[in-house]
Motif scaffolding. Sequence first.
Motif, PDB file in Angstrom:
ATOM      1  N   MET A   1      -3.396 -23.452 -49.003  1.00 32.96           N
ATOM      2  CA  MET A   1      -3.262 -22.473 -47.925  1.00 32.96           C
ATOM      3  C   MET A   1      -1.825 -22.033 -47.795  1.00 32.96           C
ATOM      4  O   MET A   1      -0.921 -22.862 -47.666  1.00 32.96           O
ATOM      5  N   ILE A   2      -1.665 -20.764 -47.756  1.00 33.22           N
ATOM      6  CA  ILE A   2      -0.305 -20.250 -47.650  1.00 33.22           C
ATOM      7  C   ILE A   2      -0.327 -18.901 -46.940  1.00 33.22           C
ATOM      8  O   ILE A   2      -1.187 -18.058 -47.195  1.00 33.22           O
ATOM      9  N   LEU A   3       0.582 -18.763 -45.985  1.00 32.51           N
ATOM     10  CA  LEU A   3       0.691 -17.495 -45.261  1.00 32.51           C
ATOM     11  C   LEU A   3       1.957 -16.794 -45.729  1.00 32.51           C
ATOM     12  O   LEU A   3       3.051 -17.363 -45.652  1.00 32.51           O
ATOM     13  N   LYS A   4       1.789 -15.594 -46.234  1.00 31.70           N
ATOM     14  CA  LYS A   4       2.908 -14.921 -46.882  1.00 31.70           C
ATOM     15  C   LYS A   4       3.131 -13.563 -46.215  1.00 31.70           C
ATOM     16  O   LYS A   4       2.210 -12.772 -46.090  1.00 31.70           O
ATOM     17  N   ILE A   5       4.349 -13.336 -45.810  1.00 28.85           N
ATOM     18  CA  ILE A   5       4.676 -12.066 -45.156  1.00 28.85           C
ATOM     19  C   ILE A   5       5.549 -11.265 -46.113  1.00 28.85           C
ATOM     20  O   ILE A   5       6.565 -11.775 -46.605  1.00 28.85           O
ATOM     21  N   GLN A   6       5.144 -10.056 -46.368  1.00 25.60           N
ATOM     22  CA  GLN A   6       5.891  -9.259 -47.328  1.00 25.60           C
ATOM     23  C   GLN A   6       6.281  -7.918 -46.731  1.00 25.60           C
ATOM     24  O   GLN A   6       5.406  -7.148 -46.331  1.00 25.60           O
ATOM     25  N   ASN A   7       7.603  -7.723 -46.678  1.00 24.72           N
ATOM     26  CA  ASN A   7       8.049  -6.380 -46.398  1.00 24.72           C
ATOM     27  C   ASN A   7       7.635  -5.854 -45.014  1.00 24.72           C
ATOM     28  O   ASN A   7       7.457  -4.661 -44.828  1.00 24.72           O
ATOM     29  N   LEU A   8       7.468  -6.747 -44.086  1.00 28.58           N
ATOM     30  CA  LEU A   8       6.894  -6.386 -42.792  1.00 28.58           C
ATOM     31  C   LEU A   8       7.892  -5.604 -41.925  1.00 28.58           C
ATOM     32  O   LEU A   8       9.035  -6.006 -41.783  1.00 28.58           O
ATOM     33  N   SER A   9       7.406  -4.512 -41.353  1.00 27.38           N
ATOM     34  CA  SER A   9       8.228  -3.760 -40.403  1.00 27.38           C
ATOM     35  C   SER A   9       7.429  -3.524 -39.138  1.00 27.38           C
ATOM     36  O   SER A   9       6.220  -3.394 -39.177  1.00 27.38           O
ATOM     37  N   CYS A  10       8.160  -3.441 -38.060  1.00 29.88           N
ATOM     38  CA  CYS A  10       7.479  -3.202 -36.787  1.00 29.88           C
ATOM     39  C   CYS A  10       8.343  -2.344 -35.906  1.00 29.88           C
ATOM     40  O   CYS A  10       9.528  -2.591 -35.746  1.00 29.88           O
ATOM     41  N   LEU A  17      12.028  -2.760 -34.440  1.00 24.67           N
ATOM     42  CA  LEU A  17      12.279  -4.151 -34.063  1.00 24.67           C
ATOM     43  C   LEU A  17      12.764  -4.952 -35.257  1.00 24.67           C
ATOM     44  O   LEU A  17      13.755  -5.659 -35.187  1.00 24.67           O
ATOM     45  N   PHE A  18      12.029  -4.886 -36.366  1.00 28.60           N
ATOM     46  CA  PHE A  18      12.514  -5.545 -37.585  1.00 28.60           C
ATOM     47  C   PHE A  18      11.952  -4.786 -38.773  1.00 28.60           C
ATOM     48  O   PHE A  18      10.997  -4.022 -38.668  1.00 28.60           O
ATOM     49  N   GLU A  19      12.522  -5.050 -39.920  1.00 30.64           N
ATOM     50  CA  GLU A  19      12.244  -4.241 -41.084  1.00 30.64           C
ATOM     51  C   GLU A  19      12.273  -5.139 -42.301  1.00 30.64           C
ATOM     52  O   GLU A  19      13.100  -6.058 -42.392  1.00 30.64           O
ATOM     53  N   GLY A  38      13.863 -10.034 -26.514  1.00 26.60           N
ATOM     54  CA  GLY A  38      13.546  -8.662 -26.872  1.00 26.60           C
ATOM     55  C   GLY A  38      13.779  -8.316 -28.327  1.00 26.60           C
ATOM     56  O   GLY A  38      13.725  -7.154 -28.706  1.00 26.60           O
ATOM     57  N   CYS A  39      13.990  -9.333 -29.168  1.00 27.33           N
ATOM     58  CA  CYS A  39      14.270  -9.003 -30.562  1.00 27.33           C
ATOM     59  C   CYS A  39      12.985  -8.838 -31.362  1.00 27.33           C
ATOM     60  O   CYS A  39      13.015  -8.409 -32.511  1.00 27.33           O
ATOM     61  N   GLY A  40      11.859  -9.196 -30.781  1.00 23.23           N
ATOM     62  CA  GLY A  40      10.602  -8.917 -31.461  1.00 23.23           C
ATOM     63  C   GLY A  40       9.821 -10.145 -31.909  1.00 23.23           C
ATOM     64  O   GLY A  40       8.892 -10.030 -32.716  1.00 23.23           O
ATOM     65  N   LYS A  41      10.129 -11.294 -31.353  1.00 17.96           N
ATOM     66  CA  LYS A  41       9.417 -12.512 -31.747  1.00 17.96           C
ATOM     67  C   LYS A  41       7.943 -12.421 -31.388  1.00 17.96           C
ATOM     68  O   LYS A  41       7.059 -12.655 -32.219  1.00 17.96           O
ATOM     69  N   THR A  42       7.675 -12.090 -30.135  1.00 18.27           N
ATOM     70  CA  THR A  42       6.283 -12.012 -29.704  1.00 18.27           C
ATOM     71  C   THR A  42       5.523 -10.966 -30.507  1.00 18.27           C
ATOM     72  O   THR A  42       4.383 -11.188 -30.913  1.00 18.27           O
ATOM     73  N   THR A  43       6.174  -9.853 -30.744  1.00 20.51           N
ATOM     74  CA  THR A  43       5.538  -8.797 -31.518  1.00 20.51           C
ATOM     75  C   THR A  43       5.180  -9.304 -32.919  1.00 20.51           C
ATOM     76  O   THR A  43       4.073  -9.047 -33.420  1.00 20.51           O
ATOM     77  N   LEU A  44       6.092 -10.028 -33.524  1.00 25.21           N
ATOM     78  CA  LEU A  44       5.823 -10.583 -34.853  1.00 25.21           C
ATOM     79  C   LEU A  44       4.622 -11.534 -34.816  1.00 25.21           C
ATOM     80  O   LEU A  44       3.702 -11.426 -35.634  1.00 25.21           O
ATOM     81  N   LEU A  45       4.632 -12.436 -33.873  1.00 23.02           N
ATOM     82  CA  LEU A  45       3.536 -13.406 -33.799  1.00 23.02           C
ATOM     83  C   LEU A  45       2.199 -12.706 -33.562  1.00 23.02           C
ATOM     84  O   LEU A  45       1.179 -13.070 -34.158  1.00 23.02           O
ATOM     85  N   ARG A  53      -1.370  -4.380 -35.421  1.00 19.68           N
ATOM     86  CA  ARG A  53      -1.209  -4.020 -36.825  1.00 19.68           C
ATOM     87  C   ARG A  53       0.250  -3.712 -37.122  1.00 19.68           C
ATOM     88  O   ARG A  53       0.920  -3.095 -36.308  1.00 19.68           O
ATOM     89  N   PRO A  54       0.765  -4.148 -38.264  1.00 17.49           N
ATOM     90  CA  PRO A  54       2.159  -3.873 -38.592  1.00 17.49           C
ATOM     91  C   PRO A  54       2.337  -2.398 -38.944  1.00 17.49           C
ATOM     92  O   PRO A  54       1.368  -1.722 -39.309  1.00 17.49           O
ATOM     93  N   ASP A  55       3.572  -1.915 -38.807  1.00 19.47           N
ATOM     94  CA  ASP A  55       3.815  -0.520 -39.149  1.00 19.47           C
ATOM     95  C   ASP A  55       4.036  -0.348 -40.640  1.00 19.47           C
ATOM     96  O   ASP A  55       3.893   0.740 -41.174  1.00 19.47           O
ATOM     97  N   ALA A  56       4.407  -1.429 -41.282  1.00 19.13           N
ATOM     98  CA  ALA A  56       4.522  -1.389 -42.734  1.00 19.13           C
ATOM     99  C   ALA A  56       4.487  -2.828 -43.222  1.00 19.13           C
ATOM    100  O   ALA A  56       4.763  -3.759 -42.456  1.00 19.13           O
TER     101      ALA A  56
END
Lengths: 206, 206, 247, 223, 223
Positions: A1-10, A17-19, A38-45, A53-56
Amino acid sequence: MILKIQNLSCRRGDRLLFENLDFQIQSGELLFIEGHNGCGKTTLLKTLVTLRRPDAGVVLWDKQSIFKLADEYRQNLVWLGHYNGLKGDLTALENLRIASVLNGIDASEEALWDALKTIGLYGFEDLPTTVLSQGQKRRAALSYLLLTKAPLWILDEPFSALDVRAVDMLQAIIAGHVEQGGMVILTTHQEVPLTSGQVKRLKLAA
Amino acid sequence: MILKIQNLSCRRGDRLLFENLDFQIQSGELLFIEGHNGCGKTTLLKTLVTLRRPDAGVVLWDKQSIFKLADEYRQNLVWLGHYNGLKGDLTALENLRIASVLNGIDASEEALWDALKTIGLYGFEDLPTTVLSQGQKRRAALSYLLLTKAPLWILDEPFSALDVRAVDMLQAIIAGHVEQGGMVILTTHQEVPLTSGQVKRLKLAA
Amino acid sequence: MKINWFKYSAPSNFYPVIGKLIPFFMFFAIVLSIGGLYWGFFQTPDVLSDQKQYYRIIFIHVPAAWMSMWLYAVMVGWAVIGLIFNTRLSYMMAAAIAPTGAMFTFLSLWTGAFWGKTSWGTYWDWDPRMTSELMLLFVYIGYMALQSAIDDTRRADQAAAILSLVGLVMLPIIYFSINCPNPAECSSLHQGSSTQQIETNILWAMLVMTIAFWAYAFAVIFMRVRNIILQRERHTKWLQNLTGVKA
Amino acid sequence: MFTVFKTILGRDLTLAMRRKTDILTTFFFFVIVISIFPLGVGFDKAMLQKMAPGIAWIAALLASMIALERLFASDYEDGTLEQMLLSHQPLIIIVLAKVFAHWLLTGLPLVLIAPLAGLQYHLSGDEVGIMMLTLLLGTPILSLLGAIGAALTLGLRGGGVLISVLILPLYVPILIYGAGAVSTSMEAGSNVQAYLLLLGAFLILALFFTPWATAAALRIASE
Amino acid sequence: MFTVFKTILGRDLTLAMRRKTDILTTFFFFVIVISIFPLGVGFDKAMLQKMAPGIAWIAALLASMIALERLFASDYEDGTLEQMLLSHQPLIIIVLAKVFAHWLLTGLPLVLIAPLAGLQYHLSGDEVGIMMLTLLLGTPILSLLGAIGAALTLGLRGGGVLISVLILPLYVPILIYGAGAVSTSMEAGSNVQAYLLLLGAFLILALFFTPWATAAALRIASE
Ligand code: HEM
Ligand SMILES: Nc1ncnc2c1ncn2[C@@H]1O[C@H](COP(=O)(O)OP(=O)(O)OP(=O)(O)O)[C@@H](O)[C@H]1O
Ligand SMILES: Nc1ncnc2c1ncn2[C@@H]1O[C@H](COP(=O)(O)OP(=O)(O)OP(=O)(O)O)[C@@H](O)[C@H]1O
Ligand SMILES: [Mg+2]
Ligand SMILES: [Mg+2]
């Protein structure tokens, strides 16, 4: 099991928030998400649990997009956000029972009682949760962690409102889960020494 | 100015939370209320701000019962509870302006902006507070502390959800207020080194 | 004789006293209603002007209608005392009165409906007095609903007290409902009370029934108040001593 | 004190404006209820005419009531009500400002839209005038009375429906006299003035007494 | 899957039972609205009789609608809805369970109390029977349709009134056929069956399609 985040932007509103976020977490790992208010932790989670849904970018669970997997992915998931997710008119016991059924856990009455006892709500099980104190509500929500068998825990400021003893206990629970091969992603502004397992840190900076 | 609690008892439902509580606080003092989750800290604070009536005992402000004084007493008071007391559809600026008017503070637009800037919401003043992050909401609520001239601050877990930098700032604000002869009563589960002035501690144990 | 009223405003003193009064009131209620009904049924004329025997419902209908309004006023009285002096007992009294008041309101509606069937040819019509009486029933029900919807007793008592106070406007409306601004528009089926003209026998029977209803009301209200005291004061020492049950 | 009134009024109006739908919805609710009735009861002209005042009034009453639930509830949930209770400004003023805002948002639009109802139900110009007048006098009473119910049921589950049960019976007299006035005006040689005076008296009474009750209820609810 | 249905149903019913008033209030709301109407429109017996089905249906509709607002809103506010969305159980089942609970609490009582309305409006036994039957078929449709509106307006201020605007127009066909059936049954030699079959068909359609729409709306609202 592995959770992989690639290139995520929000982005929220006008604000990016992050890119191009990239990271991954696998069995036996714990990931701290750090960052100022306000840096976007909750949004990421929320994105990681499919509530947003992520923006990218993509989020992969064992190489498949979590949004494609949908319920299959959610099966592996525990989410605890800023809200406790308790019905105020039901007791802690009833809330816990419903949470178990909803997640297909076949917990005996005894197991439920034990969980509440361990979390320190002994004597409060039969009060509607609305009359519990802030910290007790948080505990009631956390008690579900003692029952679930899902590997991936995503916790947003789980330590908030807890007193010192409860903070210690929750740390032990999280450490235990990681040791047994679980994965935990969490945020917190409180310094807590989580030592066991392999602790990763991700610093979000906006 | 002196707030004196005599013989105070409180019960919630079947549970006796505390009994025969006696303490007092005066100008230039800071009082920490300590105790584990559910011991009755919030209940005590709500009693001190007249949101609840005690089951026995009296609370005196300069020798008169606060429930008799009513509005006259509330004039001296700032209360911040578990809720932030913000309207989600209004911006931080509008919220702050309303809070000022409600409490008879004649703050200029500039003073409002300054308060928000100091508290670290620069660039977020014109967003409806509902889209702010948990910590930013807390900050918006706390910004009122920078405007008020009321001597008695009663704060229930003011540090919750704040990041490290904001915690430091709030500490400085509180310390400053105490130094200038204010009084502060607060609860918190986080260890924070508040050193200035004369710090009292009250341990509630149920 | 000087009675220390404040002494009896404490539930611990009130509880045993009313315990002794209940059988007394119950006895009166039974005796008087038997007497009143006998008198009303056998000592009064069979036919009253154009009405048949059915008019005898009056011996229940009218006293019940009176009681419904009186009890409401009494209930508000207790509630106001509670709001002013913050005495637990007065709230308990108010709470105990509501169900009985609602019962009498219902009784007057019910008997009125049957009487209406024989007298006006319809169970229900939208006569202003009937309607406002129905609204009084709803106010009673609202009072009880509000009280039971709030868990915290103190809040429940105070909130219900305020509601009852607001509902007080229903009483004059019922009372004056026979006179409306334009008689042609809401011509009422009810006429003004004709107590001056009717036979003294009927009047007496009605009065006896009213007293019987009062006695009944006292008895049940006291019983209910004792229950409420038992429930609310279960933490207190005096009650634990009395019942030997530890809460 | 007037600043406080203005600020709170402004606040509630701004809140409503932020969601433009808010104002429109009461409006549409009224329109829809009015338009739906003939569907339920048939299109007989004489009958519709006779029913018109009653239906307009009942629609007003329900529209006002449905919006009532949120009058204090949202302030209660986010803690702003607590802050208002603890401000040392007279609570009565705050209550009055909030009720006035509620009326501007729910009562006034109904008054203005009444002619539409008149059109749908074949009323004459005079009758529509009377209807608007009674609504103008009556809807503030609905808001004032309703505020008590909203305050009493604060924080209770199912509060919305409970409000209806508490408040509808009290609305009845207003309804009777409001609708009565319009019905009466349809008859020749009738005297509407008595009704209007009565409604006016009710309004003044309500204006004086209900804010106290509401304020007291709010204090109780916050405990 | 059946366990989930049962649990959610049980949960919502328990929540309602905890506040005994909750069930009673819809009930009383219906009773009060029904009792209030004649006050507004006059007491003419023939007219009342003719209006009865329409009014009963509109009262049912409003009662159902008012309670709707809370269907998902309270779960949304305390975060339990989030938890339901993240459980890997089919959301449709959860939606169905919640709607069924809503119907049991608001629709069924109305069916059972319909005879009282019949009494107040001078209906005959047969007519009351038809009215109960149409309500039995129609109220579940109201709950099912309403759920979509409740899900769509989740988290919006003034949601309650907004629901009305979204949903009332959809209710209209149900209202027409429901009230129509009863009105028709009052005429001699009439055929009510067609109406009932139509309502039945609507019900089946709603049962199949609305839960999907509601589930989708819930996912969107949570974003
Ligand atoms: C507070 C409410 C009520 C009061 C005080 C009241 C009082 C009375 C009184 C005093 C009478 C006797 C009239 C006379 O002396 O000629 C009467 C008659 C009657 N009442 Fe009521 N009543 C009330 C409510 C009702 C209701 C709700 C109904 C029906 C549901 C009803 C139905 C009748 C009928 C049918 C009569 C006989 C009238 C006649 O034949 O002239 N009443 N009522
Ligand atoms: N519509 C919007 N327009 C502009 N910015 C927005 C909008 N919605 C959200 N934001 C911003 O997005 C950010 C959301 O942050 P989030 O809640 O993820 O923060 P966080 O890292 O969890 O913070 P905290 O530590 O305070 O919980 C905030 O800075 C907020 O102001
Ligand atoms: N109706 C009731 N019956 C029994 N106990 C009640 C009732 N209402 C409240 N309580 C109890 O009263 C206490 C309330 O505590 P309070 O909220 O003051 O705690 P606190 O010290 O602020 O805790 P925290 O640190 O978690 O915020 C809780 O233990 C709660 O369970
Ligand atoms: Mg956050
Ligand atoms: Mg607390």
